[in-house]
Design a protein around this motif. Sequence first.
Motif, short mmCIF file in Angstrom:
data_model
loop_
_atom_site.label_atom_id
_atom_site.label_comp_id
_atom_site.label_asym_id
_atom_site.label_seq_id
_atom_site.Cartn_x
_atom_site.Cartn_y
_atom_site.Cartn_z
N ARG A 133 44.01 55.25 24.04
CA ARG A 133 44.26 56.68 24.02
C ARG A 133 43.79 57.37 25.29
O ARG A 133 44.53 58.09 25.92
N LEU A 134 42.54 57.15 25.69
CA LEU A 134 42.02 57.78 26.89
C LEU A 134 41.77 56.79 28.03
O LEU A 134 41.21 57.15 29.06
N SER A 135 42.15 55.56 27.82
CA SER A 135 42.04 54.56 28.88
C SER A 135 42.96 53.38 28.54
O SER A 135 43.45 53.27 27.41
N VAL A 136 43.15 52.52 29.53
CA VAL A 136 43.95 51.31 29.34
C VAL A 136 43.18 50.15 29.95
O VAL A 136 42.81 50.20 31.13
N ALA A 137 42.93 49.13 29.15
CA ALA A 137 42.22 47.94 29.63
C ALA A 137 43.21 46.78 29.76
O ALA A 137 44.04 46.56 28.87
N LEU A 138 43.11 46.06 30.86
CA LEU A 138 44.00 44.94 31.14
C LEU A 138 43.18 43.65 31.15
O LEU A 138 42.34 43.45 32.04
N HIS A 139 43.40 42.80 30.16
CA HIS A 139 42.60 41.58 29.99
C HIS A 139 43.38 40.36 30.47
O HIS A 139 44.55 40.19 30.12
N LEU A 146 45.56 34.95 36.75
CA LEU A 146 46.24 36.23 36.96
C LEU A 146 45.29 37.34 37.44
O LEU A 146 45.73 38.48 37.61
N ALA A 147 44.05 37.02 37.66
CA ALA A 147 43.06 38.04 38.00
C ALA A 147 43.49 38.89 39.19
O ALA A 147 43.47 40.13 39.14
N SER A 148 43.88 38.26 40.30
CA SER A 148 44.23 39.02 41.50
C SER A 148 45.48 39.86 41.28
O SER A 148 45.58 40.99 41.80
N THR A 149 46.42 39.35 40.50
CA THR A 149 47.64 40.10 40.21
C THR A 149 47.32 41.37 39.43
O THR A 149 47.80 42.46 39.75
N VAL A 150 46.50 41.23 38.40
CA VAL A 150 46.14 42.37 37.56
C VAL A 150 45.32 43.39 38.35
O VAL A 150 45.56 44.60 38.27
N GLU A 151 44.36 42.91 39.11
CA GLU A 151 43.51 43.81 39.88
C GLU A 151 44.32 44.60 40.92
O GLU A 151 44.09 45.80 41.12
N ALA A 152 45.26 43.93 41.56
CA ALA A 152 46.09 44.62 42.56
C ALA A 152 46.96 45.69 41.90
O ALA A 152 47.12 46.81 42.42
N TRP A 153 47.54 45.35 40.75
CA TRP A 153 48.39 46.32 40.03
C TRP A 153 47.55 47.51 39.58
O TRP A 153 47.96 48.66 39.72
N GLU A 159 45.48 54.54 42.27
CA GLU A 159 45.73 55.39 43.43
C GLU A 159 46.92 56.32 43.17
O GLU A 159 46.90 57.50 43.55
N ARG A 160 47.93 55.83 42.49
CA ARG A 160 49.13 56.63 42.21
C ARG A 160 48.82 57.79 41.29
O ARG A 160 49.31 58.92 41.48
N LEU A 161 47.99 57.54 40.28
CA LEU A 161 47.74 58.54 39.24
C LEU A 161 46.41 59.28 39.42
O LEU A 161 46.13 60.24 38.70
N GLY A 162 45.59 58.83 40.34
CA GLY A 162 44.28 59.46 40.52
C GLY A 162 43.29 59.07 39.45
O GLY A 162 42.46 59.89 39.03
N LEU A 163 43.33 57.81 39.03
CA LEU A 163 42.45 57.32 37.96
C LEU A 163 41.24 56.60 38.53
O LEU A 163 41.19 56.26 39.71
N ARG A 164 40.26 56.36 37.67
CA ARG A 164 39.10 55.56 38.03
C ARG A 164 39.27 54.14 37.49
O ARG A 164 39.88 53.94 36.44
N VAL A 165 38.72 53.19 38.21
CA VAL A 165 38.80 51.79 37.84
C VAL A 165 37.43 51.29 37.43
O VAL A 165 36.45 51.49 38.16
N GLN A 166 37.35 50.65 36.27
CA GLN A 166 36.10 50.06 35.79
C GLN A 166 36.30 48.56 35.63
O GLN A 166 37.11 48.12 34.80
N ALA A 167 35.60 47.77 36.44
CA ALA A 167 35.68 46.32 36.32
C ALA A 167 34.81 45.83 35.19
O ALA A 167 33.81 46.46 34.83
N GLY A 168 35.19 44.68 34.61
CA GLY A 168 34.42 44.10 33.52
C GLY A 168 34.62 42.60 33.47
O GLY A 168 35.10 41.98 34.43
N ARG A 169 34.27 42.02 32.35
CA ARG A 169 34.35 40.57 32.16
C ARG A 169 35.79 40.15 31.92
O ARG A 169 36.31 40.23 30.83
N MET A 170 36.47 39.71 32.99
CA MET A 170 37.86 39.29 32.95
C MET A 170 38.77 40.40 32.42
O MET A 170 39.72 40.18 31.69
N VAL A 171 38.42 41.61 32.82
CA VAL A 171 39.17 42.79 32.42
C VAL A 171 38.99 43.87 33.48
O VAL A 171 37.95 43.92 34.15
N VAL A 172 40.00 44.69 33.65
CA VAL A 172 39.87 45.88 34.48
C VAL A 172 40.41 47.04 33.65
O VAL A 172 41.41 46.90 32.94
N GLU A 173 39.71 48.16 33.71
CA GLU A 173 40.08 49.30 32.88
C GLU A 173 40.37 50.52 33.76
O GLU A 173 39.64 50.81 34.71
#
Length: 264
Positions: A133-139, A146-153, A159-173
């Motif tokens: 709802r208020l965030s999207v996590a990509l596992h 696929l780590a580098s692919t997901v992180e680059a996307w 950058e496109r939407l002006g969002l913040r990125v939170q790294a985690g354990r095999m996930v980026v949010e």
Amino acid sequence: MTRPVTAEQAWKATSGRAGRCVLFFDFDGTLAPVSDDPTTVQPVAKVMVAIDALAEVVQRIAIVSARPVDFLRDRFATAPHVDLYGLYGLEHSHGGGETVTEPAALPWIPAMEELATRARTELPTAVLVEYKRLSVALHWRTSPQLASTVEAWATAEAERLGLRVQAGRMVVELKPPVDSDKGKVIGEAIGSAGCAWYFGDDVSDIKAFNALRAREAADPDFFGVCVAVANPETGQEVASAADLTLDSPEALADFLTDAIHVLR
């Protein structure tokens, strides 16, 4: 008390101020083992028993998680006395009450929904897209290649939407650009407490550790303890910022059970 402390020293120092002590817990990897499917995760049963017992002794117990409050409420349905901070503090619920959302985050809901749809369309199917709802996590736990692919996307979308990125354990949010993180939650939540413990396993928990350190530096009567739960991904970084380290959520359950006898 000088650092480092032992578990025995820390609990003894807490026992004299238990009624003014707050226990904060991260959820995934701390109270519950990490799973390939985050929707199936449940807290360790013995942890729940210990939390119920500790709630009778300490001032307050709270969960501070990247999960939505609704998810946490379902997992802690038998413990309505536990306060819940979801989505890094963008949501919270106290004493089983209604969920309160940070007003500044609400306008971002449509963008997050659209982002989740784009992620499911544009990323490989092996990437688990968790819409919150208020965030999207990509596992990418099931497909570490696929780590580098997901992180680059994720970086490009942030950058496109002006969002913040939170790294985690095999996930980026990806989350709204709203000033909310675990350190801010802890800094505000300890209020007039005389003691607080924080248990966490991931890099986002280091900000919570720092909040306890800052309170100790500002208030010599305050006692804070930072506990890391070990893991093969971010464990060393988190452990190096903590006072104590435990081996697993199951070890945490035993640790809390032992503490009950000291604090009572």
